[in-house]
Design an enzyme around this catalytic site. Structure first.
Site, mmCIF file in Angstrom:
data_model
loop_
_atom_site.group_PDB
_atom_site.id
_atom_site.type_symbol
_atom_site.label_atom_id
_atom_site.label_comp_id
_atom_site.label_asym_id
_atom_site.label_seq_id
_atom_site.Cartn_x
_atom_site.Cartn_y
_atom_site.Cartn_z
ATOM 1 N N VAL A 200 34.275 21.551 12.110
ATOM 2 C CA VAL A 200 34.659 22.797 11.445
ATOM 3 C C VAL A 200 33.597 23.225 10.424
ATOM 4 O O VAL A 200 33.147 24.367 10.419
ATOM 5 C CB VAL A 200 36.046 22.630 10.761
ATOM 6 C CG1 VAL A 200 36.345 23.799 9.848
ATOM 7 C CG2 VAL A 200 37.133 22.494 11.823
ATOM 8 N N ASP B 114 28.141 16.573 2.334
ATOM 9 C CA ASP B 114 28.926 15.591 3.075
ATOM 10 C C ASP B 114 28.741 14.240 2.406
ATOM 11 O O ASP B 114 27.661 13.930 1.894
ATOM 12 C CB ASP B 114 28.477 15.524 4.540
ATOM 13 C CG ASP B 114 29.561 14.955 5.449
ATOM 14 O OD1 ASP B 114 30.145 15.716 6.242
ATOM 15 O OD2 ASP B 114 29.839 13.734 5.341
ATOM 16 N N THR C 195 42.004 15.692 8.058
ATOM 17 C CA THR C 195 43.367 15.419 7.595
ATOM 18 C C THR C 195 44.091 14.673 8.736
ATOM 19 O O THR C 195 44.849 15.282 9.493
ATOM 20 C CB THR C 195 44.106 16.724 7.235
ATOM 21 O OG1 THR C 195 43.806 17.731 8.208
ATOM 22 C CG2 THR C 195 43.718 17.240 5.869
ATOM 23 N N THR D 200 43.535 21.409 7.938
ATOM 24 C CA THR D 200 44.938 21.620 8.308
ATOM 25 C C THR D 200 45.822 20.747 7.425
ATOM 26 O O THR D 200 45.579 19.543 7.304
ATOM 27 C CB THR D 200 45.136 21.236 9.792
ATOM 28 O OG1 THR D 200 44.163 21.946 10.560
ATOM 29 C CG2 THR D 200 46.527 21.570 10.272
ATOM 30 N N CYS E 292 43.990 17.387 16.457
ATOM 31 C CA CYS E 292 44.690 18.607 16.029
ATOM 32 C C CYS E 292 46.089 18.647 16.629
ATOM 33 O O CYS E 292 47.069 18.385 15.939
ATOM 34 C CB CYS E 292 43.898 19.839 16.435
ATOM 35 S SG CYS E 292 42.373 20.003 15.495
ATOM 36 N N ARG F 225 37.284 10.957 19.557
ATOM 37 C CA ARG F 225 38.261 10.401 18.606
ATOM 38 C C ARG F 225 39.657 10.659 19.155
ATOM 39 O O ARG F 225 39.944 11.740 19.660
ATOM 40 C CB ARG F 225 38.112 11.092 17.240
ATOM 41 C CG ARG F 225 36.812 10.771 16.553
ATOM 42 C CD ARG F 225 36.667 11.577 15.310
ATOM 43 N NE ARG F 225 36.566 13.001 15.578
ATOM 44 C CZ ARG F 225 36.547 13.935 14.623
ATOM 45 N NH1 ARG F 225 36.652 13.606 13.366
ATOM 46 N NH2 ARG F 225 36.429 15.208 14.932
#
Ligand SMILES: NC(=O)c1ccc[n+]([C@@H]2O[C@H](COP(=O)([O-])OP(=O)(O)OC[C@H]3O[C@@H](n4cnc5c(N)ncnc54)[C@H](O)[C@@H]3O)[C@@H](O)[C@H]2O)c1
Length: 426
Positions: free
Chosen positions: A16, A34, A84, A119, A258, A329
């Site tokens: 993102v 980062d 998240t 999110t 997600c 992942r």
């Protein structure tokens, strides 16, 4: 860098954050921050570990990459795009976003705006993030700094829906902040939707993915029922799809970070306020068990077809969590591989045109081959619909296999096109 341009930080340069930072750097001075040194080193060499951007998009005079959080202090807009995830018990793991807030708080200058794109469940920004920011900055929310929330909807690997043309929902803690954010996002995104509150924007994002998860779960349930009835679900969906209001979803594996994760953020919050969700968790449960269900079906096919064979060579096509993307992942194909590799008498070759071979070897000890071997395989399992596989003909497929072989096509890619008797789908 041009010092007269507004300075923006993007915190977390993954799937993102990186495309966002690169797009913003066409109009503003951007700090790409980062915490991972390894990532920053790669970016400074012009390499995108997520395989989305080209070197010249990563490296330009308006963008600076760093692991030094002190540089955040010099920027007025800070956009947070850190992960998240959920923990092993499927509970939201908000430690990463809290850590990012701590770092930002320690380096926050007065009259900045912090915008969250990660999110989250409805309420997390106001109930958790703002508190951490206030604590570490010693600044007061709404007096010294403001907040925005704008969920990200990008779909890595999707060439049609991209950052520029996906409608961006934005929200903020007051009108002035909202107008400032609208101006910034409008530079890089065609359509902006102003949500009435931060909670509405948080909730909107979470239900988009939850809706998809539930719909796929319904398809998966149907595929189980129809398989027992010996009816092909894809034929049924094609027929039902001729009705104007029948929704087009397909059965399949729901992995990644997600769709398979976000519903747990919503159910966590629902439980916190005393409501125990029914449909959402039921769908999640069904989707999570789908890999095992497909593995058992495949195992049964193997037993039926190669009862007496001592060694079975299998080609697994696709190991990433979804098509045309290198992200593995939370990949269900990896889970399928692990289940299958426990069987005796089999040898598996894994092929995937996108995955980083070194990374997946390091993470899961899976060796990914460069090219399938000619005339080697007794069976092929198609797990991911990468575009390279869409181009294959039946002849291409056949050349890798022995005289007698069968295909387990969980994406209905080969079955739909070739309609051969030795291709089984779900
Ligand atoms: N990947 C997607 O397709 C997608 C789509 C829409 C929304 N989202 C959401 O966006 C968020 C980010 O997801 P992603 O896939 O880009 O994650 P990612 O894992 O690809 O990247 C996150 C980056 O954040 C860095 N990071 C972690 N903690 C940090 C900290 N405290 N300070 C600085 N950097 C930190 C990591 O090193 C990593 O480089 C998540 O909330 C996700 O749910 C993801």
């Amino acid at each position: 860098m041009h010092s007269n341009k507004l300075k923006i930080s993007v915190v977390g340069l993954g799937y993102v954050g990186l495309p966002l930072a690169a797009a913003l750097s066409k109009h503003y001075e951007v700090l790409g921050f980062d915490k991972s040194k390894k990532k920053i080193v790669k970016l400074l060499k012009g390499n995108d570990p997520t395989n989305q951007l080209r070197s010249k998009e990563i490296l330009n005079k308006n963008i600076k990459y760093s692991t030094n959080p002190k540089l955040i202090n010099n920027t007025k807009i800070i956009i947070v795009t850190v992960p998240t995830p959920v923990d092993i018990k499927n509970k939201p793991d908000i430690s990463l976003i809290k850590n990012a807030c701590k770092t930002i708080g320690q380096n926050l200058s007065k009259s900045s705006i912090v915008v969250f794109e990660s999110t989250v469940y409805p309420g997390l920004t106001e109930e958790v993030c703002i508190k951490v920011l206030e604590k570490y900055s010693k600044l007061k929310w709404k007096k010294d700094f403001n907040i925005g929330y704008s969920p990200e909807r990008i779909n890595p690997g999707d060439k049609i829906h991209n950052l520029e043309n996906i409608t961006k929902v934005i929200s903020a803690d007051n009108k002035k902040t909202l107008i400032t954010l609208k101006k910034i996002y409008k530079k890089i995104i065609k359509k902006i939707f102003l949500a009435p509150s931060i909670r509405v924007a948080e909730a909107a994002k979470i239900i988009e993915n939850t809706q998809r998860d539930i719909n796929i779960a319904f398809m998966n349930e149907l595929s189980i029922i129809f398989s027992k009835l010996n009816i092909n679900i894809h034929d049924v969906l094609q027929a039902a799809g001729t009705k104007w209001n029948f929704l087009k979803f397909e059965p399949g594996l729901v992995g990644g970070h997600c769709i398979g994760v976000d519903p747990y953020y919503l159910t966590y919050k629902a439980k916190k306020i005393g409501y125990s969700p029914k449909i959402i968790l039921s769908g999640r449960n069904l989707n999570d068990n789908m890999t095992r269900y497909l593995y058992l079906r495949y195992k049964q096919l193997l037993t039926e077809k190669f009862k007496k064979q001592k060694k079975i060579n299998i080609l697994l096509m696709g190991i990433t969590f979804k098509e045309n993307c290198n992200d593995f992942r939370n990949s269900k194909p990896v889970e399928f591989y692990k289940l299958l590799s426990n069987l005796e008498n089999i040898k598996i070759d894994v092929h995937d045109p996108y995955v980083d071979k070194k990374e997946i070897k390091k993470e899961y000890n899976i060796k990914v081959i460069e090219k399938p071997t000619i005339k080697k395989y007794d069976s092929v399992v198609l797990l991911v619909k990468h575009k390279e596989y869409e181009r294959l003909t039946y002849k291409n497929l056949k050349q890798y296999c022995k005289e007698v072989f069968f295909v387990f096509d969980i994406k209905n890619l080969f079955f739909k096109r070739f309609k051969e008797k030795n291709i089984f789908t779900i």
